[in-house]
Design an enzyme around this catalytic site. Structure first.
Site, mmCIF file in Angstrom:
data_model
loop_
_atom_site.group_PDB
_atom_site.id
_atom_site.type_symbol
_atom_site.label_atom_id
_atom_site.label_comp_id
_atom_site.label_asym_id
_atom_site.label_seq_id
_atom_site.Cartn_x
_atom_site.Cartn_y
_atom_site.Cartn_z
ATOM 1 N N PHE A 30 2.032 -11.486 -3.082
ATOM 2 C CA PHE A 30 3.438 -11.158 -3.287
ATOM 3 C C PHE A 30 4.387 -12.032 -2.470
ATOM 4 O O PHE A 30 5.603 -11.881 -2.571
ATOM 5 C CB PHE A 30 3.702 -9.690 -2.936
ATOM 6 C CG PHE A 30 2.843 -8.722 -3.698
ATOM 7 C CD1 PHE A 30 2.409 -9.006 -4.983
ATOM 8 C CD2 PHE A 30 2.457 -7.519 -3.120
ATOM 9 C CE1 PHE A 30 1.609 -8.109 -5.688
ATOM 10 C CE2 PHE A 30 1.660 -6.614 -3.820
ATOM 11 C CZ PHE A 30 1.238 -6.910 -5.111
ATOM 12 N N GLY B 113 -8.008 -11.877 14.044
ATOM 13 C CA GLY B 113 -8.818 -11.001 14.881
ATOM 14 C C GLY B 113 -8.942 -9.595 14.334
ATOM 15 O O GLY B 113 -8.202 -9.181 13.439
ATOM 16 N N ALA C 162 -4.579 -1.643 11.268
ATOM 17 C CA ALA C 162 -3.305 -0.975 11.509
ATOM 18 C C ALA C 162 -3.503 0.478 11.923
ATOM 19 O O ALA C 162 -2.776 1.000 12.782
ATOM 20 C CB ALA C 162 -2.445 -1.050 10.249
ATOM 21 N N LYS D 181 -13.198 -13.725 5.227
ATOM 22 C CA LYS D 181 -13.787 -12.440 5.641
ATOM 23 C C LYS D 181 -13.443 -11.330 4.655
ATOM 24 O O LYS D 181 -14.203 -10.371 4.504
ATOM 25 C CB LYS D 181 -13.355 -12.080 7.064
ATOM 26 C CG LYS D 181 -11.861 -11.993 7.312
ATOM 27 C CD LYS D 181 -11.298 -10.600 7.167
ATOM 28 C CE LYS D 181 -9.813 -10.554 7.460
ATOM 29 N NZ LYS D 181 -9.234 -9.215 7.303
ATOM 30 N N SER E 154 -11.273 -0.482 5.962
ATOM 31 C CA SER E 154 -11.214 -1.750 5.237
ATOM 32 C C SER E 154 -10.991 -1.517 3.747
ATOM 33 O O SER E 154 -11.863 -1.017 3.042
ATOM 34 C CB SER E 154 -12.509 -2.543 5.445
ATOM 35 O OG SER E 154 -12.544 -3.663 4.597
ATOM 36 N N ARG E 155 -9.838 -1.925 3.250
ATOM 37 C CA ARG E 155 -9.556 -1.748 1.826
ATOM 38 C C ARG E 155 -10.406 -2.698 0.979
ATOM 39 O O ARG E 155 -10.739 -2.384 -0.160
ATOM 40 C CB ARG E 155 -8.074 -1.959 1.555
ATOM 41 C CG ARG E 155 -7.552 -3.338 1.850
ATOM 42 C CD ARG E 155 -6.049 -3.414 1.803
ATOM 43 N NE ARG E 155 -5.425 -2.720 2.917
ATOM 44 C CZ ARG E 155 -4.125 -2.732 3.160
ATOM 45 N NH1 ARG E 155 -3.303 -3.392 2.367
ATOM 46 N NH2 ARG E 155 -3.625 -2.089 4.187
ATOM 47 N N GLU F 108 -6.916 -7.963 -0.559
ATOM 48 C CA GLU F 108 -6.714 -9.413 -0.537
ATOM 49 C C GLU F 108 -7.942 -10.167 -1.035
ATOM 50 O O GLU F 108 -7.836 -11.254 -1.599
ATOM 51 C CB GLU F 108 -6.376 -9.875 0.887
ATOM 52 C CG GLU F 108 -5.024 -9.427 1.402
ATOM 53 C CD GLU F 108 -3.903 -10.378 1.011
ATOM 54 O OE1 GLU F 108 -4.119 -11.217 0.118
ATOM 55 O OE2 GLU F 108 -2.819 -10.265 1.603
#
Length: 331
Positions: free
Chosen positions: A88, A139, A143, A194, A257-258, A284
């Site tokens: 985006f 790193g 959130a 990653k 982790s999405r 992502e």
């Protein structure tokens, strides 16, 4: 650049942007914060927290200058922190007229997919921002843990370590330790890769592979990442450092982790579209998979894990077939 007194603006309103706002207000007196919708700003002011993300983080809104005009945020800030999904980024910055003279810290762990550009490359190409004014956050730092003030570690990468040290003054606090780095290219690419590996780890989980396989997958993945970043930007780096291995591990294993969650859905048989809708957040790794595949057409690095994810997500090969082949390549 006087980090402690200069005005800081945040572009982004998701969970990572909210966590960064919390960290910043440990060190600066006020921040400027861009939200697209005035109604969201009013709700935030009324409830003292972001209405969509990290509700447990309560803000003193007298220290926040909200604005739905992005150029207002830009013009009133000396330092800009960008924390939006990479897919985006072009639309978010579409109305920005001038970024000259600004210092920019990127919290975007992704790649601008239209042209397969890293964020630093995108900012230089379209806004003429010198690389010397850009820092990259890397790193293991979810959130959700920042919201709970769990001890976390961030790496700030710039073209020189001296500039990185200056940026770290924005972020260092009781629950955030920082490390400067001069590997702006390697940390950006490692952050992209990653996410792809985390999707692979999620697919493996969805396919009911166990801990033993996951350990092998991650140990081979860090080797894969090293091969790629060493080919793209060959400098002396310690791939075991938190900015590389640490970020990979937390993204591949964490409940927050999405990308892993998205991959797990794919491994269980969800279609890409269904998984994206149910996740209701941007993974992502989905976009990064295609970008890395295309970039690697030039570099031709051996990347069996990334190629496996690409075949599942974009060539629609069933996960069990792809992983049957991948398991042999990880020996």
């Amino acid at each position: 650049m006087n980090i402690k007194t200069n005005k800081v603006g945040i572009i982004g309103s998701g969970s990572w942007a909210t966590a960064l706002a919390k960290i910043l207000l440990e060190n600066v007196n006020e921040i400027n914060w861009f939200f697209r919708k005035k109604a969201t700003i009013e709700t935030f002011k009324q409830n003292k927290h972001n209405p969509r993300y990290l509700h447990e983080v309560e803000f003193d809104t007298s220290k926040i200058n909200f604005c739905e005009d992005i150029n207002c945020i830009v013009s009133n800030s000396d330092i800009l922190i960008i924390a939006v999904p990479s897919a985006f980024l072009p639309s978010v910055l579409a109305d920005v007229t001038d970024l000259s003279g600004k210092y920019i810290l990127s919290g975007v762990k992704g790649i601008v997919t239209e042209e397969n550009l890293l964020v630093a490359e995108y900012l230089q190409k379209y806004f003429n921002v010198d690389h010397g004014r850009i820092g990259v956050l890397a790193g293991p730092c979810h959130a959700e843990e920042v919201a709970r003030e769990k001890l976390s570690y961030l790496t700030v990468a710039c073209t020189t370590e001296e500039k990185a040290i200056t940026f770290t003054q924005l972020l260092e606090c009781d629950y955030i330790y920082t490390t400067p780095s001069d590997d702006i290219w390697g940390t950006e690419y490692a952050a992209v890769l990653k996410n792809v590996v985390a999707v692979a780890a999620g697919i493996a989980h969805g396919q009911r592979f166990g801990d033993n396989f996951h350990a092998v997958l991650i140990s081979r993945a860090i080797q894969e990442i090293k091969r790629f970043v060493d080919q793209v930007h060959p400098i002396d780096r310690d791939i075991k450092a938190p900015a590389y291995l640490g970020d990979l591990m937390v993204t591949a294993y964490s409940q927050f982790s999405r990308n892993r969650t998205f991959g797990s859905m794919i491994g269980k048989g969800y279609s890409v579209k269904t998984a994206q809708l149910e996740l209701n957040m941007v993974a992502e790794g989905y976009y990064a998979t295609k970008s890395i595949h295309e970039i690697n057409q030039h570099y031709k690095v051996d990347m069996p894990i990334c190629e496996a994810v690409y075949n599942i997500l974009y060539n629609k090969v069933p996960p069990h077939k792809v992983f049957a082949e991948l398991t042999k390549k990880l020996c």
